[in-house]
Design a protein around this motif. Structure first.
Motif, PDB file in Angstrom:
ATOM      1  N   VAL A  49       0.842  -1.196   0.000  1.00  0.00           N
ATOM      2  CA  VAL A  49       0.000   0.000   0.000  1.00  0.00           C
ATOM      3  C   VAL A  49       0.883   1.254   0.000  1.00  0.00           C
ATOM      4  CG1 VAL A  49      -1.611   1.362   1.402  1.00  0.00           C
ATOM      5  CG2 VAL A  49      -2.055  -1.073   1.007  1.00  0.00           C
ATOM      6  N   ALA A  50       1.899   1.269   0.850  1.00  0.00           N
ATOM      7  CA  ALA A  50       2.779   2.441   0.927  1.00  0.00           C
ATOM      8  C   ALA A  50       3.478   2.682  -0.403  1.00  0.00           C
ATOM      9  CB  ALA A  50       3.793   2.274   2.053  1.00  0.00           C
ATOM     10  N   LEU A  51       3.994   1.626  -1.010  1.00  0.00           N
ATOM     11  CA  LEU A  51       4.657   1.779  -2.303  1.00  0.00           C
ATOM     12  C   LEU A  51       3.662   2.202  -3.382  1.00  0.00           C
ATOM     13  CD1 LEU A  51       7.107  -1.248  -2.176  1.00  0.00           C
ATOM     14  CD2 LEU A  51       7.694   1.196  -2.027  1.00  0.00           C
ATOM     15  N   VAL A  53       1.012   4.085  -2.901  1.00  0.00           N
ATOM     16  CA  VAL A  53       0.762   5.520  -2.695  1.00  0.00           C
ATOM     17  C   VAL A  53       1.887   6.331  -3.330  1.00  0.00           C
ATOM     18  CG1 VAL A  53       0.714   7.346  -0.943  1.00  0.00           C
ATOM     19  CG2 VAL A  53      -0.707   5.300  -0.657  1.00  0.00           C
ATOM     20  N   VAL A  54       3.118   5.939  -3.090  1.00  0.00           N
ATOM     21  CA  VAL A  54       4.261   6.658  -3.648  1.00  0.00           C
ATOM     22  C   VAL A  54       4.229   6.620  -5.179  1.00  0.00           C
ATOM     23  CG1 VAL A  54       6.793   6.649  -3.831  1.00  0.00           C
ATOM     24  CG2 VAL A  54       5.699   6.329  -1.603  1.00  0.00           C
ATOM     25  N   ALA A  55       3.754   5.493  -5.729  1.00  0.00           N
ATOM     26  CA  ALA A  55       3.693   5.349  -7.189  1.00  0.00           C
ATOM     27  C   ALA A  55       2.517   6.111  -7.801  1.00  0.00           C
ATOM     28  CB  ALA A  55       3.589   3.871  -7.554  1.00  0.00           C
ATOM     29  N   GLY A  56       1.646   6.640  -6.964  1.00  0.00           N
ATOM     30  CA  GLY A  56       0.502   7.378  -7.472  1.00  0.00           C
ATOM     31  C   GLY A  56      -0.728   6.510  -7.693  1.00  0.00           C
ATOM     32  N   ALA A  57      -0.675   5.267  -7.258  1.00  0.00           N
ATOM     33  CA  ALA A  57      -1.822   4.369  -7.388  1.00  0.00           C
ATOM     34  C   ALA A  57      -2.848   4.702  -6.303  1.00  0.00           C
ATOM     35  CB  ALA A  57      -1.372   2.915  -7.268  1.00  0.00           C
ATOM     36  N   ARG A  58      -3.974   4.050  -6.354  1.00  0.00           N
ATOM     37  CA  ARG A  58      -5.038   4.233  -5.365  1.00  0.00           C
ATOM     38  C   ARG A  58      -5.220   2.916  -4.618  1.00  0.00           C
ATOM     39  NH1 ARG A  58      -6.982   8.920  -4.404  1.00  0.00           N
ATOM     40  NH2 ARG A  58      -9.138   8.330  -4.421  1.00  0.00           N
ATOM     41  N   PRO A  59      -4.226   2.513  -3.807  1.00  0.00           N
ATOM     42  CA  PRO A  59      -4.310   1.212  -3.147  1.00  0.00           C
ATOM     43  C   PRO A  59      -5.360   1.179  -2.038  1.00  0.00           C
ATOM     44  CG  PRO A  59      -2.419   2.403  -2.334  1.00  0.00           C
ATOM     45  CD  PRO A  59      -3.023   3.240  -3.445  1.00  0.00           C
ATOM     46  N   VAL A  60      -5.772  -0.035  -1.726  1.00  0.00           N
ATOM     47  CA  VAL A  60      -6.741  -0.300  -0.668  1.00  0.00           C
ATOM     48  C   VAL A  60      -6.091  -1.294   0.286  1.00  0.00           C
ATOM     49  CG1 VAL A  60      -8.987  -1.360  -0.173  1.00  0.00           C
ATOM     50  CG2 VAL A  60      -8.695   0.057  -2.215  1.00  0.00           C
ATOM     51  N   PHE A  61      -6.300  -1.118   1.587  1.00  0.00           N
ATOM     52  CA  PHE A  61      -5.826  -2.105   2.559  1.00  0.00           C
ATOM     53  C   PHE A  61      -7.021  -2.912   3.040  1.00  0.00           C
ATOM     54  CE2 PHE A  61      -4.884  -3.685   6.791  1.00  0.00           C
ATOM     55  CZ  PHE A  61      -3.737  -4.408   6.518  1.00  0.00           C
ATOM     56  N   ASP A  62      -6.964  -4.207   2.817  1.00  0.00           N
ATOM     57  CA  ASP A  62      -8.001  -5.146   3.249  1.00  0.00           C
ATOM     58  C   ASP A  62      -7.275  -6.326   3.879  1.00  0.00           C
ATOM     59  OD1 ASP A  62      -9.936  -7.168   3.444  1.00  0.00           O
ATOM     60  OD2 ASP A  62     -10.900  -6.625   1.550  1.00  0.00           O
ATOM     61  N   ASN A  63      -7.448  -6.523   5.175  1.00  0.00           N
ATOM     62  CA  ASN A  63      -6.654  -7.529   5.876  1.00  0.00           C
ATOM     63  C   ASN A  63      -7.248  -8.940   5.847  1.00  0.00           C
ATOM     64  OD1 ASN A  63      -8.743  -7.259   7.808  1.00  0.00           O
ATOM     65  ND2 ASN A  63      -7.302  -7.485   9.511  1.00  0.00           N
ATOM     66  N   ARG A  64      -8.323  -9.161   5.127  1.00  0.00           N
ATOM     67  CA  ARG A  64      -8.946 -10.491   5.158  1.00  0.00           C
ATOM     68  C   ARG A  64      -8.011 -11.599   4.689  1.00  0.00           C
ATOM     69  NH1 ARG A  64     -14.703  -8.645   2.768  1.00  0.00           N
ATOM     70  NH2 ARG A  64     -13.257  -7.288   1.658  1.00  0.00           N
ATOM     71  N   ILE A  99      10.629   1.661   4.258  1.00  0.00           N
ATOM     72  CA  ILE A  99       9.719   2.338   3.329  1.00  0.00           C
ATOM     73  C   ILE A  99       9.029   3.502   4.039  1.00  0.00           C
ATOM     74  CG2 ILE A  99       7.556   2.088   2.039  1.00  0.00           C
ATOM     75  CD1 ILE A  99       8.491  -0.859   1.469  1.00  0.00           C
ATOM     76  N   ALA A 100       8.506   3.238   5.231  1.00  0.00           N
ATOM     77  CA  ALA A 100       7.786   4.272   5.978  1.00  0.00           C
ATOM     78  C   ALA A 100       8.697   5.437   6.350  1.00  0.00           C
ATOM     79  CB  ALA A 100       7.149   3.673   7.227  1.00  0.00           C
ATOM     80  N   ASP A 101       9.951   5.139   6.692  1.00  0.00           N
ATOM     81  CA  ASP A 101      10.912   6.204   7.031  1.00  0.00           C
ATOM     82  C   ASP A 101      11.093   7.183   5.882  1.00  0.00           C
ATOM     83  OD1 ASP A 101      11.547   5.386   9.633  1.00  0.00           O
ATOM     84  OD2 ASP A 101      13.245   4.149   8.973  1.00  0.00           O
ATOM     85  N   ARG A 102      10.885   6.733   4.668  1.00  0.00           N
ATOM     86  CA  ARG A 102      11.124   7.565   3.493  1.00  0.00           C
ATOM     87  C   ARG A 102       9.870   8.276   2.979  1.00  0.00           C
ATOM     88  NH1 ARG A 102      14.659   3.658   3.903  1.00  0.00           N
ATOM     89  NH2 ARG A 102      16.786   3.873   3.142  1.00  0.00           N
ATOM     90  N   LEU A 130      -2.358   7.038   5.399  1.00  0.00           N
ATOM     91  CA  LEU A 130      -1.336   5.992   5.343  1.00  0.00           C
ATOM     92  C   LEU A 130      -0.525   5.967   6.637  1.00  0.00           C
ATOM     93  CD1 LEU A 130       0.289   3.800   3.949  1.00  0.00           C
ATOM     94  CD2 LEU A 130       1.556   5.619   2.738  1.00  0.00           C
ATOM     95  N   ALA A 131      -0.170   7.123   7.157  1.00  0.00           N
ATOM     96  CA  ALA A 131       0.584   7.180   8.414  1.00  0.00           C
ATOM     97  C   ALA A 131      -0.194   6.512   9.549  1.00  0.00           C
ATOM     98  CB  ALA A 131       0.918   8.622   8.778  1.00  0.00           C
ATOM     99  N   GLY A 132      -1.498   6.708   9.590  1.00  0.00           N
ATOM    100  CA  GLY A 132      -2.318   6.088  10.628  1.00  0.00           C
ATOM    101  C   GLY A 132      -2.333   4.582  10.518  1.00  0.00           C
ATOM    102  N   LEU A 133      -2.329   4.076   9.297  1.00  0.00           N
ATOM    103  CA  LEU A 133      -2.282   2.629   9.088  1.00  0.00           C
ATOM    104  C   LEU A 133      -0.977   2.066   9.645  1.00  0.00           C
ATOM    105  CD1 LEU A 133      -3.892   0.323   7.692  1.00  0.00           C
ATOM    106  CD2 LEU A 133      -2.619   0.855   5.623  1.00  0.00           C
ATOM    107  N   ILE A 134       0.122   2.730   9.355  1.00  0.00           N
ATOM    108  CA  ILE A 134       1.435   2.274   9.821  1.00  0.00           C
ATOM    109  C   ILE A 134       1.564   2.460  11.334  1.00  0.00           C
ATOM    110  CG2 ILE A 134       3.922   2.705   9.653  1.00  0.00           C
ATOM    111  CD1 ILE A 134       3.331   3.454   6.643  1.00  0.00           C
ATOM    112  N   GLU A 135       1.130   3.611  11.833  1.00  0.00           N
ATOM    113  CA  GLU A 135       1.210   3.844  13.281  1.00  0.00           C
ATOM    114  C   GLU A 135       0.331   2.872  14.051  1.00  0.00           C
ATOM    115  OE1 GLU A 135       0.203   7.972  13.259  1.00  0.00           O
ATOM    116  OE2 GLU A 135       2.266   8.587  12.786  1.00  0.00           O
TER     117      GLU A 135
END
Length: 169
Positions: A49-51, A53-64, A99-102, A130-135
């Protein structure tokens, strides 16, 4: 982003995972290998998801998929035991943190549609930064699984005090 808290949470979890006497969950919850496989799946998903976002995509996080027992079994089978799972979690958590550090402030603030389950319970179904997902990994997810692993130590050695929470997610 500052990933110090996430790195610290993973250090604690991996210390517990490498400890002796991890048994089965008394309530039928995940064992240590399943917890580690789940973490591998979640970390890969969040890194993707983080990558994205950086690439300009519209990712979705689904943990199923990260909860699916078949998927967890597949991940476990790809490793030659707990020690290899632990090493892989350490490596992949480091990659996620790198990745998150950058991430710059703009990328960290991008809203990501998120769908999170814990077992059969819906926890979240709304966009989060995205930061909230990582945090959330540092604040809740990794510490929760650390407690779950501690509970498995208690299961293996009934003389120890109860420290853990069983379950999934």
């Amino acid at each position: 982003m500052d990933t110090t808290a996430l790195r610290d949470a993973y250090d604690r979890l991996l210390d517990v995972a490498a400890g002796p006497g991890l048994g089965e969950a008394a309530d039928g919850g995940w064992n240590a290998d399943q917890i580690l496989a789940h973490l591998l799946s979640v970390d890969a998903s969040v890194a993707a998801v983080a990558l994205g976002v950086v690439a300009g995509a519209r990712p979705v996080f689904d943990n199923r998929v990260c909860l699916d027992t078949w998927n967890l079994g597949r991940i476990i089978a790809e490793h030659a035991g707990r020690e290899e799972l632990i090493d892989r979690v350490r490596s992949q958590a480091g990659l996620l943190c790198d990745i998150a550090d950058r991430l710059d402030a703009g990328a960290a603030s991008v809203l990501v549609p998120a769908f999170l389950m814990s077992g059969d319970t819906l926890v979240l179904d709304q966009p989060v930064p995205l930061a909230g997902l990582i945090e959330g990994l540092a604040e809740n997810h990794v510490p929760g699984h650390t407690r779950q692993l501690l509970g498995l130590q208690t299961t293996a050695d009934p003389s120890r005090a109860s420290n853990g929470a069983a379950g999934t997610g």
